[in-house]
Motif scaffolding. Sequence first.
Motif, short mmCIF file in Angstrom:
data_model
loop_
_atom_site.label_atom_id
_atom_site.label_comp_id
_atom_site.label_asym_id
_atom_site.label_seq_id
_atom_site.Cartn_x
_atom_site.Cartn_y
_atom_site.Cartn_z
N ALA A 27 20.73 99.20 -34.10
CA ALA A 27 20.67 100.64 -33.88
C ALA A 27 19.38 101.04 -33.18
CB ALA A 27 20.82 101.37 -35.21
N VAL A 28 18.27 100.46 -33.60
CA VAL A 28 16.98 100.75 -32.95
C VAL A 28 17.02 100.30 -31.50
CG1 VAL A 28 14.51 100.23 -32.93
CG2 VAL A 28 15.68 100.68 -35.10
N ASN A 29 17.59 99.14 -31.26
CA ASN A 29 17.70 98.64 -29.89
C ASN A 29 18.52 99.58 -29.01
OD1 ASN A 29 16.85 96.56 -28.12
ND2 ASN A 29 18.90 95.70 -28.14
N LYS A 30 19.62 100.11 -29.57
CA LYS A 30 20.43 101.07 -28.83
C LYS A 30 19.62 102.32 -28.50
CE LYS A 30 25.03 99.82 -30.59
NZ LYS A 30 25.64 99.61 -29.25
N TYR A 31 18.79 102.73 -29.43
CA TYR A 31 17.95 103.90 -29.20
C TYR A 31 16.96 103.65 -28.08
CZ TYR A 31 14.61 107.68 -30.12
OH TYR A 31 13.79 108.77 -30.01
N PHE A 32 16.34 102.47 -28.07
CA PHE A 32 15.42 102.13 -26.99
C PHE A 32 16.13 102.17 -25.65
CE2 PHE A 32 12.58 99.79 -30.12
CZ PHE A 32 11.50 100.66 -29.94
N VAL A 33 17.31 101.57 -25.60
CA VAL A 33 18.07 101.52 -24.35
C VAL A 33 18.43 102.92 -23.89
CG1 VAL A 33 20.24 100.77 -23.30
CG2 VAL A 33 18.96 99.20 -24.77
N SER A 34 18.79 103.80 -24.82
CA SER A 34 19.17 105.16 -24.45
C SER A 34 17.99 105.93 -23.85
CB SER A 34 19.69 105.92 -25.67
OG SER A 34 18.65 106.21 -26.58
N LEU A 35 16.78 105.52 -24.20
CA LEU A 35 15.59 106.17 -23.65
C LEU A 35 15.12 105.50 -22.36
CD1 LEU A 35 13.47 106.74 -26.90
CD2 LEU A 35 14.91 108.40 -25.68
N GLY A 36 15.84 104.47 -21.95
CA GLY A 36 15.45 103.76 -20.74
C GLY A 36 14.39 102.72 -20.99
N SER A 37 14.10 102.43 -22.25
CA SER A 37 13.06 101.45 -22.58
C SER A 37 13.69 100.08 -22.76
CB SER A 37 12.33 101.87 -23.87
OG SER A 37 11.76 103.14 -23.72
N THR A 38 14.35 99.61 -21.72
CA THR A 38 15.06 98.34 -21.82
C THR A 38 14.12 97.15 -21.90
OG1 THR A 38 15.21 98.29 -19.40
CG2 THR A 38 17.07 99.21 -20.61
N SER A 39 12.86 97.36 -21.58
CA SER A 39 11.92 96.26 -21.65
C SER A 39 11.53 95.95 -23.07
CB SER A 39 10.66 96.59 -20.84
OG SER A 39 10.01 97.75 -21.37
N HIS A 40 11.79 96.92 -24.00
CA HIS A 40 11.49 96.69 -25.40
C HIS A 40 12.74 96.11 -26.06
CE1 HIS A 40 7.71 98.97 -25.44
NE2 HIS A 40 8.30 99.73 -24.55
N SER A 41 12.59 95.06 -26.76
CA SER A 41 13.72 94.45 -27.45
C SER A 41 13.32 94.00 -28.83
CB SER A 41 14.26 93.23 -26.66
OG SER A 41 15.24 92.57 -27.41
N ILE A 42 14.10 94.38 -29.79
CA ILE A 42 13.76 94.00 -31.16
C ILE A 42 13.99 92.53 -31.39
CG2 ILE A 42 14.31 96.26 -32.09
CD1 ILE A 42 16.95 95.15 -32.99
#
Length: 211
Positions: A194-209
């Motif tokens: 869920a956190v990863n989906k949130y990062f992706v939705s913000l365009g922060s695809t470089s962050h990965s849990i």
Amino acid sequence: MNIQEMHQAFRVFGQQMGMQLIRAILPEEIDEYLNASIIDKVRELILNNVNETFNDRISVQNNPVSPINYLRTLYKIEEYALNGTVIDLPKDAMHFTSFAIRYQNDDKSYNCRLIEPDKLENTLNDFCNGASYEYPICTTYYNGSTEVVRVYSGNINPTIILIKYISNPVRVSLFDDISCDLPEYTHNEIVQLAVNKYFVSLGSTSHSINQ
């Protein structure tokens, strides 16, 4: 985890990954990301454990989910009386694992072969693979208003049908105090997804849990 603990873990994981904006996310938004991740996890477990054997035109489902223990909290067995050969399917089903029937004055259960509707006529007319008392056939289809299952068993109609399936998981909600009904071992991964989906939705695809 209960739903309160999942929300807390969501915010902790987000902060650990350096996303300070996670403090501003609304609880109902967290619910949406959690629910999307729950569905993804259930589908993953089903797909990873489906074992379908295709024999010519027939789809045989003997043990399609193994081990079923992976989704034990969602596994259901429903028994229905058959007044004919057609019955509505359970509306909360995500994946059907098997169908079986019983006859009057017969304590045994007979597993049904699940046949795709477009292959049904060929199978029923096949001398070797047609429906019979001990080797019944069933097919599922949409009749215009609901999904149904129809059973073929030769000249004798069954009186009971057993439907085994994986149900849809409940939708978690902090406001309604509804917690995840998947096994406990999946909860931590669901929160991380869920956190990863949130990062992706913000365009922060470089962050990965997962890193």
